[in-house]
Design an enzyme around this catalytic site. Structure first.
Site, short mmCIF file in Angstrom:
data_model
loop_
_atom_site.label_atom_id
_atom_site.label_comp_id
_atom_site.label_asym_id
_atom_site.label_seq_id
_atom_site.Cartn_x
_atom_site.Cartn_y
_atom_site.Cartn_z
N ASP A 221 0.82 -1.20 0.00
CA ASP A 221 0.00 0.00 0.00
C ASP A 221 0.86 1.26 0.00
O ASP A 221 0.34 2.37 -0.09
CB ASP A 221 -0.99 0.00 1.16
CG ASP A 221 -0.34 -0.08 2.53
OD1 ASP A 221 0.90 -0.10 2.62
OD2 ASP A 221 -1.08 -0.13 3.54
N SER A 222 2.18 1.06 0.03
CA SER A 222 3.11 2.17 -0.21
C SER A 222 2.85 2.82 -1.55
O SER A 222 3.28 3.96 -1.79
CB SER A 222 4.56 1.67 -0.15
OG SER A 222 4.73 0.52 -0.97
N ASP B 151 -0.51 -6.49 0.13
CA ASP B 151 -0.93 -5.76 1.31
C ASP B 151 -2.45 -5.70 1.38
O ASP B 151 -3.12 -5.47 0.36
CB ASP B 151 -0.41 -4.32 1.26
CG ASP B 151 0.73 -4.07 2.23
OD1 ASP B 151 0.87 -4.83 3.20
OD2 ASP B 151 1.47 -3.09 2.01
N LYS C 296 -0.75 -9.52 3.63
CA LYS C 296 -0.08 -8.90 4.77
C LYS C 296 -1.04 -7.98 5.50
O LYS C 296 -1.75 -7.19 4.87
CB LYS C 296 1.16 -8.11 4.34
CG LYS C 296 1.93 -7.52 5.54
CD LYS C 296 3.30 -7.01 5.13
CE LYS C 296 3.24 -5.68 4.40
NZ LYS C 296 2.72 -4.58 5.27
N GLU D 141 -1.42 -5.36 9.10
CA GLU D 141 -0.70 -4.58 10.11
C GLU D 141 -1.46 -4.61 11.43
O GLU D 141 -2.66 -4.30 11.46
CB GLU D 141 -0.56 -3.12 9.66
CG GLU D 141 0.23 -2.93 8.38
CD GLU D 141 0.35 -1.47 8.00
OE1 GLU D 141 0.86 -1.20 6.90
OE2 GLU D 141 -0.07 -0.58 8.79
N GLU E 255 9.05 -3.17 11.38
CA GLU E 255 9.46 -1.91 10.76
C GLU E 255 9.80 -0.86 11.81
O GLU E 255 9.05 -0.65 12.76
CB GLU E 255 8.33 -1.38 9.86
CG GLU E 255 8.66 -0.06 9.18
CD GLU E 255 7.66 0.34 8.11
OE1 GLU E 255 7.82 1.43 7.54
OE2 GLU E 255 6.72 -0.44 7.85
#
Length: 264
Positions: A45-46, A84, A112, A114, A181
């Site tokens: 999602d960067s 993501d 993935k 978070e 991270e």
């Protein structure tokens, strides 16, 4: 050319072989990274920041991740492909299942997410139903407004212990990989040593099992803020494929990340 799987990465961890990951968003770059030997590709999602020009990752949608996952899948043969799950696409277990299915059908090998202990039910549910999960702890960019900015996490003893406990709990719930991270290097090492699943670091020191960077940072084409933990490999090599090889080699040799890319 043998395909990389989560089992491959576990073997790398057991053998002490460092592996590398990069973000990718299209077939051409993904194919180049794959052919040079990158082990893991992340449709991150960067893209909200490096492709779309937003100040954070929050505007990215499941449909956008799925589109770019399909693009990357067409360009690769070897690498493990992770997609993501974007902001608020996994707020409930039911929502998580629907959106994770969309990304797997788009070509991902793994999704993935978070977050920590609040995700345990969803991680277990996905795993039990055949969807592999990569967890993500430390600085989780989707929580940037909770953190008050992109800040190093786990510097005090209580938060460090919480992150370590959450890492163990996520592994127990079924997570097959973990990204950490922007956490202190000693904490990243403690997590890596405590888990049997591979741990991938970004801004987390050199003792994790693998490293991941955003492709735009590796190629020196990011605009605006450049993270301390990144390195422009294109500047030192002058060619994209050579830059990727230099990144792979420096991770394998323990050169990257150096102290200048690490938090204590």
């Amino acid at each position: 050319m043998s395909k990389i799987t989560s089992s491959t990465l576990r073997t790398f961890k057991q053998e002490g072989k460092k592996f590398t990951a990069l973000t990718a968003y299209d077939a051409s770059f993904a194919g180049a990274f794959d052919s040079e030997g990158i082990d893991v590709l992340l449709v991150g999602d960067s893209m909200g920041m490096v492709l779309q020009g937003h100040s954070d990752t929050l505007p990215v949608t499941v449909e956008e991740i799925a589109y770019h996952t399909r693009c990357v899948r067409r360009g690769i043969e070897r690498a493990l492909l992770i997609a993501d799950m974007p902001f608020m696409s996994y707020a409930t277990p039911e929502q998580t299942m629907i959106n994770a299915t969309t990304l797997m059908q788009a070509g991902a090998n793994m999704v993935k997410v978070e977050g920590g202990k609040w995700l345990l039910e969803s991680v277990a549910m996905l795993t039990e139903r055949g969807i592999p999960v990569c967890a993500h702890l430390g600085l989780t960019p989707q929580s940037v407004h909770v953190f008050g900015g992109f800040k190093v996490q786990g510097r005090d003893a209580d938060n460090a212990q919480r992150i370590l406990d959450e890492a163990k709990a996520l592994e127990a719930a079924g997570a097959q990989l973990l990204v950490v991270e922007c956490i202190p290097a000693p904490l990243a090492k403690a997590i890596t040593d405590a888990l049997t699943i591979p741990v991938i670091g970004i801004g987390a020191g050199k003792d994790t099992d693998g490293q991941i960077l955003v492709m735009h940072d590796v190629l020196g084409i990011s605009s605006g803020y450049i993270p301390r933990f990144s390195k422009n490999y294109l500047k030192q090599t002058g060619e994209i494929r050579a830059a990727v090889r230099a990144y792979i080699d420096e991770v394998a040799q323990g050169i990257f990340p150096g102290s200048e890319h690490t938090f204590n």
